[in-house]
Scaffold this motif. Structure first.
Motif, PDB file in Angstrom:
ATOM      1  N   HIS A 118       0.829  -1.207   0.000  1.00 56.91           N
ATOM      2  CA  HIS A 118       0.000   0.000   0.000  1.00 56.91           C
ATOM      3  C   HIS A 118       0.864   1.258   0.000  1.00 56.91           C
ATOM      4  CE1 HIS A 118      -4.347  -1.023   0.403  1.00 56.91           C
ATOM      5  NE2 HIS A 118      -3.821  -2.221   0.601  1.00 56.91           N
ATOM      6  N   ASP A 119       2.057   1.190   0.580  1.00 57.22           N
ATOM      7  CA  ASP A 119       2.966   2.334   0.536  1.00 57.22           C
ATOM      8  C   ASP A 119       3.559   2.529  -0.853  1.00 57.22           C
ATOM      9  OD1 ASP A 119       2.671   3.201   3.114  1.00 57.22           O
ATOM     10  OD2 ASP A 119       4.545   2.331   3.873  1.00 57.22           O
ATOM     11  N   TYR A 120       3.897   1.423  -1.521  1.00 52.74           N
ATOM     12  CA  TYR A 120       4.554   1.468  -2.836  1.00 52.74           C
ATOM     13  C   TYR A 120       3.774   0.598  -3.828  1.00 52.74           C
ATOM     14  CZ  TYR A 120       8.319   3.279   0.103  1.00 52.74           C
ATOM     15  OH  TYR A 120       9.052   4.013   1.004  1.00 52.74           O
ATOM     16  N   PRO A 121       2.572   1.038  -4.210  1.00 55.25           N
ATOM     17  CA  PRO A 121       1.687   0.169  -5.016  1.00 55.25           C
ATOM     18  C   PRO A 121       2.191  -0.118  -6.431  1.00 55.25           C
ATOM     19  CG  PRO A 121       0.745   2.366  -4.768  1.00 55.25           C
ATOM     20  CD  PRO A 121       1.911   2.301  -3.844  1.00 55.25           C
ATOM     21  N   LYS A 122       3.122   0.676  -6.941  1.00 57.87           N
ATOM     22  CA  LYS A 122       3.614   0.457  -8.303  1.00 57.87           C
ATOM     23  C   LYS A 122       4.953  -0.289  -8.337  1.00 57.87           C
ATOM     24  CE  LYS A 122       0.347   2.965 -10.329  1.00 57.87           C
ATOM     25  NZ  LYS A 122      -0.664   2.382 -11.210  1.00 57.87           N
ATOM     26  N   ASP A 123       5.420  -0.748  -7.183  1.00 56.99           N
ATOM     27  CA  ASP A 123       6.675  -1.506  -7.126  1.00 56.99           C
ATOM     28  C   ASP A 123       6.424  -2.901  -7.700  1.00 56.99           C
ATOM     29  OD1 ASP A 123       9.043  -2.752  -6.574  1.00 56.99           O
ATOM     30  OD2 ASP A 123       9.060  -2.308  -4.430  1.00 56.99           O
ATOM     31  N   LYS A 124       6.813  -3.111  -8.961  1.00 55.38           N
ATOM     32  CA  LYS A 124       6.470  -4.344  -9.676  1.00 55.38           C
ATOM     33  C   LYS A 124       7.167  -5.577  -9.113  1.00 55.38           C
ATOM     34  CE  LYS A 124       5.682  -1.863 -14.016  1.00 55.38           C
ATOM     35  NZ  LYS A 124       6.127  -1.684 -15.425  1.00 55.38           N
ATOM     36  N   ASP A 125       8.269  -5.392  -8.384  1.00 57.36           N
ATOM     37  CA  ASP A 125       9.008  -6.539  -7.838  1.00 57.36           C
ATOM     38  C   ASP A 125       8.393  -7.068  -6.554  1.00 57.36           C
ATOM     39  OD1 ASP A 125      10.829  -6.498  -9.885  1.00 57.36           O
ATOM     40  OD2 ASP A 125      12.289  -5.277  -8.819  1.00 57.36           O
ATOM     41  N   ARG A 126       7.390  -6.358  -6.021  1.00 62.08           N
ATOM     42  CA  ARG A 126       6.769  -6.826  -4.782  1.00 62.08           C
ATOM     43  C   ARG A 126       5.257  -6.962  -4.936  1.00 62.08           C
ATOM     44  NH1 ARG A 126      10.839  -3.857  -1.386  1.00 62.08           N
ATOM     45  NH2 ARG A 126      12.256  -5.477  -0.665  1.00 62.08           N
ATOM     46  N   LEU A 127       4.845  -7.417  -6.114  1.00 66.21           N
ATOM     47  CA  LEU A 127       3.425  -7.663  -6.344  1.00 66.21           C
ATOM     48  C   LEU A 127       3.066  -9.125  -6.122  1.00 66.21           C
ATOM     49  CD1 LEU A 127       2.756  -5.412  -9.475  1.00 66.21           C
ATOM     50  CD2 LEU A 127       2.093  -4.986  -7.110  1.00 66.21           C
ATOM     51  N   ALA A 128       4.036  -9.927  -5.702  1.00 72.64           N
ATOM     52  CA  ALA A 128       3.799 -11.338  -5.377  1.00 72.64           C
ATOM     53  C   ALA A 128       4.791 -11.748  -4.302  1.00 72.64           C
ATOM     54  CB  ALA A 128       3.976 -12.220  -6.608  1.00 72.64           C
ATOM     55  N   MET A 129       4.450 -12.797  -3.582  1.00 73.35           N
ATOM     56  CA  MET A 129       5.362 -13.335  -2.580  1.00 73.35           C
ATOM     57  C   MET A 129       6.599 -13.918  -3.268  1.00 73.35           C
ATOM     58  SD  MET A 129       4.131 -12.821   0.400  1.00 73.35           S
ATOM     59  CE  MET A 129       2.580 -12.377   1.191  1.00 73.35           C
ATOM     60  N   PRO A 130       7.756 -13.907  -2.596  1.00 76.49           N
ATOM     61  CA  PRO A 130       8.962 -14.525  -3.177  1.00 76.49           C
ATOM     62  C   PRO A 130       8.718 -15.995  -3.512  1.00 76.49           C
ATOM     63  CG  PRO A 130       9.520 -13.221  -1.239  1.00 76.49           C
ATOM     64  CD  PRO A 130       8.021 -13.278  -1.293  1.00 76.49           C
ATOM     65  N   PRO A 131       9.451 -16.536  -4.495  1.00 81.83           N
ATOM     66  CA  PRO A 131       9.196 -17.909  -4.969  1.00 81.83           C
ATOM     67  C   PRO A 131       9.221 -18.973  -3.878  1.00 81.83           C
ATOM     68  CG  PRO A 131      10.663 -16.765  -6.485  1.00 81.83           C
ATOM     69  CD  PRO A 131      10.466 -15.846  -5.316  1.00 81.83           C
ATOM     70  N   PHE A 132      10.147 -18.870  -2.909  1.00 83.08           N
ATOM     71  CA  PHE A 132      10.209 -19.921  -1.888  1.00 83.08           C
ATOM     72  C   PHE A 132       8.967 -19.911  -1.006  1.00 83.08           C
ATOM     73  CE2 PHE A 132      12.343 -16.230  -0.072  1.00 83.08           C
ATOM     74  CZ  PHE A 132      11.885 -16.178   1.232  1.00 83.08           C
ATOM     75  N   ILE A 133       8.371 -18.734  -0.803  1.00 84.21           N
ATOM     76  CA  ILE A 133       7.126 -18.665  -0.027  1.00 84.21           C
ATOM     77  C   ILE A 133       5.970 -19.207  -0.872  1.00 84.21           C
ATOM     78  CG2 ILE A 133       5.476 -17.139   1.115  1.00 84.21           C
ATOM     79  CD1 ILE A 133       7.769 -15.349   1.919  1.00 84.21           C
ATOM     80  N   SER A 134       5.961 -18.876  -2.167  1.00 82.40           N
ATOM     81  CA  SER A 134       4.925 -19.400  -3.059  1.00 82.40           C
ATOM     82  C   SER A 134       4.970 -20.930  -3.119  1.00 82.40           C
ATOM     83  CB  SER A 134       5.093 -18.823  -4.466  1.00 82.40           C
ATOM     84  OG  SER A 134       4.895 -17.429  -4.467  1.00 82.40           O
ATOM     85  N   ALA A 135       6.183 -21.493  -3.190  1.00 82.27           N
ATOM     86  CA  ALA A 135       6.338 -22.950  -3.218  1.00 82.27           C
ATOM     87  C   ALA A 135       5.830 -23.572  -1.920  1.00 82.27           C
ATOM     88  CB  ALA A 135       7.801 -23.319  -3.451  1.00 82.27           C
ATOM     89  N   PHE A 136       6.110 -22.915  -0.797  1.00 81.04           N
ATOM     90  CA  PHE A 136       5.630 -23.399   0.493  1.00 81.04           C
ATOM     91  C   PHE A 136       4.100 -23.377   0.542  1.00 81.04           C
ATOM     92  CE2 PHE A 136       4.304 -22.371   4.886  1.00 81.04           C
ATOM     93  CZ  PHE A 136       4.719 -23.527   5.516  1.00 81.04           C
ATOM     94  N   TYR A 137       3.500 -22.285   0.039  1.00 87.06           N
ATOM     95  CA  TYR A 137       2.041 -22.204  -0.032  1.00 87.06           C
ATOM     96  C   TYR A 137       1.467 -23.372  -0.832  1.00 87.06           C
ATOM     97  CZ  TYR A 137       1.565 -17.358   1.703  1.00 87.06           C
ATOM     98  OH  TYR A 137       1.547 -16.222   2.464  1.00 87.06           O
ATOM     99  N   ALA A 138       2.061 -23.633  -1.999  1.00 89.49           N
ATOM    100  CA  ALA A 138       1.560 -24.712  -2.861  1.00 89.49           C
ATOM    101  C   ALA A 138       1.625 -26.057  -2.144  1.00 89.49           C
ATOM    102  CB  ALA A 138       2.358 -24.757  -4.164  1.00 89.49           C
ATOM    103  N   LEU A 139       2.712 -26.304  -1.410  1.00 82.97           N
ATOM    104  CA  LEU A 139       2.864 -27.552  -0.666  1.00 82.97           C
ATOM    105  C   LEU A 139       1.802 -27.668   0.427  1.00 82.97           C
ATOM    106  CD1 LEU A 139       4.388 -30.143   0.077  1.00 82.97           C
ATOM    107  CD2 LEU A 139       5.917 -28.740   1.499  1.00 82.97           C
ATOM    108  N   VAL A 140       1.569 -26.584   1.158  1.00 82.00           N
ATOM    109  CA  VAL A 140       0.564 -26.590   2.222  1.00 82.00           C
ATOM    110  C   VAL A 140      -0.824 -26.851   1.638  1.00 82.00           C
ATOM    111  CG1 VAL A 140      -0.615 -25.167   3.946  1.00 82.00           C
ATOM    112  CG2 VAL A 140       1.884 -25.136   3.806  1.00 82.00           C
TER     113      VAL A 140
END
Length: 211
Positions: A109-131
């Protein structure tokens, strides 16, 4: 921005040109960022593998499997809404919750146009998928192999839509509502428009922006 707008981030108003520096350690700072294509490709790949195993290693009828896939997609829209409303926008009433809320969502919300932080980092995404896989398998056994692809397709669509509404101008068609709703959420009232990929649950649960 309204002077009475609820505070989500740290800044007095969103910075559409900047990017947060979240970690002093350069490695942590680097892995806290990701190109949007990485988690999308990851989820689509996991979906394809899961669907392949559903077809080749179970006796579940394909028509049932496709219904389960659609159910997974539908369920994701509800999970997206509830996570955004109740987790990403949790009340930061303790120092730990304040830090968690800012790291997970307040910084966006502070930096809404920061394109590098519009998704969780890959290792967190992989953990989500496993869960998700483990939870769905616990609940529905082999049927999860069809349900998971639908759910992750929904997640991929959410990531894609979220990126597009921040990175590009709205189209001149019915999809414009996605841009308008998300802009209201960021710049006018963060207590409405929690659905990013779809306004469905905002309609149902009464959090559509007022005209």
């Amino acid at each position: 921005m309204s002077a009475t707008m609820k505070k989500i981030g740290r800044l007095d108003r969103p910075d559409n040109n900047g990017s947060a520096h979240m970690f002093d350690n350069p490695l942590l700072e680097r892995i806290s960022r990701t190109h949007i294509s990485i988690p999308i490709v990851m989820f689509l790949s996991i979906s394809a593998v899961s669907f392949y195993y559903a077809l080749t290693s179970t006796s579940i009828n394909l028509s049932i499997g496709l219904l389960l896939l659609l159910a997974g997609l539908f369920v994701f829209t509800f999970v997206e809404y509830m996570m955004h409303k109740h987790f990403f926008h949790m009340e930061p009433d303790t120092p730990a919750k304040d830090k968690l809320q800012y790291s997970v969502h307040g910084v966006h919300h502070d930096y809404p146009k920061d394109k590098d932080r519009l998704a969780m980092p890959p290792f967190i995404s992989a953990f989500y998928a496993l869960v998700f896989y483990l939870v769905f398998t616990l609940i529905m056994g082999d049927y999860a192999l069809y349900f998971l692809p639908g759910f992750l397709l929904g997640y991929s669509a959410y990531l894609g839509v979220h990126y597009i509404v921040h990175a590009y101008q709205p189209p001149k068609n019915f999809l414009k509502v996605l841009w308008v709703n998300h802009a209201v959420h960021h710049y006018k009232d963060p207590d409405v428009a929690f659905g990013v990929s779809s306004p469905l649950w905002d309609y149902i649960l009464g959090t559509m922006p007022k005209k």
